[in-house]
Structure formats: structure tokens, C-alpha cells
Design an enzyme around this catalytic site. Sequence first.
Site: not given
Ligand code: PMV
Length: 324
Positions: A111, A113-114, A118-119, A159
Site C-alpha cells: 500500500g 506505491g511499490l 501486482a507482484a 504494474d
Molecule cells: O499502485 P501505485 O501507487 O504504484 O500506482 C500505480 C500507478 C498509477 O499510474 C497511479 C495507476 C496506474 O494504473 O498506472
Amino acid sequence: MNPITNHVGTSAPAKIILFGEHFVVYNKPAILASIDKRVHVDVSVRNDNKIVIKSNMGFGGSFDEKKRKQLQTKSFKSLVQPILLAVTDTMEEFNASVGLDLNIRSEFPYGVGLGSSAACSVAIIAAVGTLFGKLNRKKICNISLNAEKLVHRNPSGADSAICSYGGLILFNKNNNMKSINSDIDLELIVINSGIKRTTGKLVSNVKQKFERDADMFMDLANTSENITIQALKAIKDKDYDELGALMTLNHSLLYKLGVSKNILDKLVEIALHNGALGAKITGGGGGGCIIVLTNKHFKNKIMKEMKGYETFVSKVERDGVIIK
Ligand code: PMV
């Protein structure tokens, strides 16, 4: 289909967005890198139909079919939901349905932004898929988009792509992605503000901004595109000073977009004041992490000034998802 093996271990990397976050949702290019922190997944076939999840990320549980169906009807609250979706989507791909034990261990926080969601989904899809056959990276990446939609509402897919392929990539929602061939050696510091936030909410806020003033928004989006194109050249030329300056410029764009926070601006300022080549939010903003481009000489000084914040040095990781 029956499993061809009873146990598989996989891992997928964390990611940073070097350039172009948010605007990538609006078809502008972004540059992403996988970093040397990973989510590890072990999956084993069970004798019953339950999916039992254990993790070091504060979620888990035992889910029979009834519980799984109930969760499907609920809006996103816990990472358990996209994980179960990733598992069932992958089994559907092989026309299979078995009970599983899933052990998930992350080396980085969720939570902030890393790219932990997705990982997790990419590592899980690779693990569950390998129980039944073979999935290539493209397929893994595509399957994970469904789970990512649950978390991020309208994800660009960036991601999932970086976690699947790894390395340094130029991502475009329309033309998909290209690996960036460069032996640039990026010395990056990741600093966690400690503020958790949900990317989906931030993406929705940005959408409102777009709907309120499309002209202003597109000006920012076009500037983001220009910065990303210049950054690509700087990466190829190994021009670290230029790259750092572009990162800081990208941060001011995200500030104008309204996704920064005082604490993030303060951390960026501290880094720049102590010799960083550049610094910016990485990912959705609203909290989470900033990234700092530095060189050997200033690394320790910057880290010392970030006392009280979780801070780590990262290198670009070449490998995307790995089957162990
Ligand atoms: O999940 P985060 O915080 O790494 O952000 C994803 C990146 C955004 O560009 C904000 C959203 C996206 O789907 O690309």
C-alpha cells in the site's frame, strides 16, 4: 485438468515508476523499473477444495467455495479478494479446480506505491499456472489485469507488465511495452513516508480533475509525455544529472496534479538539499514512497537525514517473475 506437480515456488519483483505515473492511465508513456525486493509465493495442492492463504502482509484465511462466492460480490477491502480472483482465473485457464495452500511472503510493504498487489497476483498466477502447465509472461500479465482492476479500478496495466517482465521498461497503455536496453547503473533510495493509501481512490480523484478541466489536465499530461521522452534519452546517454533534474520536474507535475502531500514534498526537499540528483513521488502519491536518484558520495548523507522513515537503497532488478 489435474495438476502435473503438487508444489511450485515463484517470486515477482517490487517496482518503482521513474516517470509518467497517473498520465499513463490516459495513454501517455511511463518508465518503470523492477527493484531488488520481491514477493515470494509457495503453492501446494490440498486434498480438499479450500484455498488457504497465509501471508506476512496482514491478511489470510481459509476460503471454501461458499466463502469465495460471497467475497466475489463485495467491493475491494482486502488483498485476499484479488488473490482469490487471480487463483480462480488461472485455474479456469486450465479448466481446473483444486484446493490450494498459498504462502505469500513479501520483502516490502503493502500500500505504499511499490506494486505489491501486482507482484502478488503475478507471482500467484505463475505459481498456480505451473501446477497445471505453462504460462508465458504475456499471459501471466494479462490474467493479472483482472485482479488489478479490483484493487485499482482503472489500472493502466503498467504494474502488471513490470512485475511480469522485470528490468527497465517504457510502457504505453496502447502500444504495450518495450524493454529499455541500457546498462545505466541507477543508485536509488526508496523512502517510505509511512502513509498508506489506496491507488484506486487516487486514480478516481485524478479522473475528477480531468473531468473538471480537461484542457489544464491535458497540458500536464503533454508535459509528462515530454519529460518521459527526454528521460528515455537521458537513460540511453547515461546522463545522470539530466535524469535527476527530470525526476524533480516530474515531481512538480504530480504536485500540480494534486497527488502530492506536504510530507512527500518535504522528503523530496530534504533529499535535494543533501545532494540528491533528483527526487519524486513514485506511484499513485497521496502518501507511500518517494524515490531519490543519488550517487555514492551523497547516499549515506541523504539516508542519515531521513531518520525515522523506512529507507532502503535499491538497484534495478533484471528479472521479472521467476519460477524457482
Ligand atoms: O499502485 P501505485 O501507487 O504504484 O500506482 C500505480 C500507478 C498509477 O499510474 C497511479 C495507476 C496506474 O494504473 O498506472
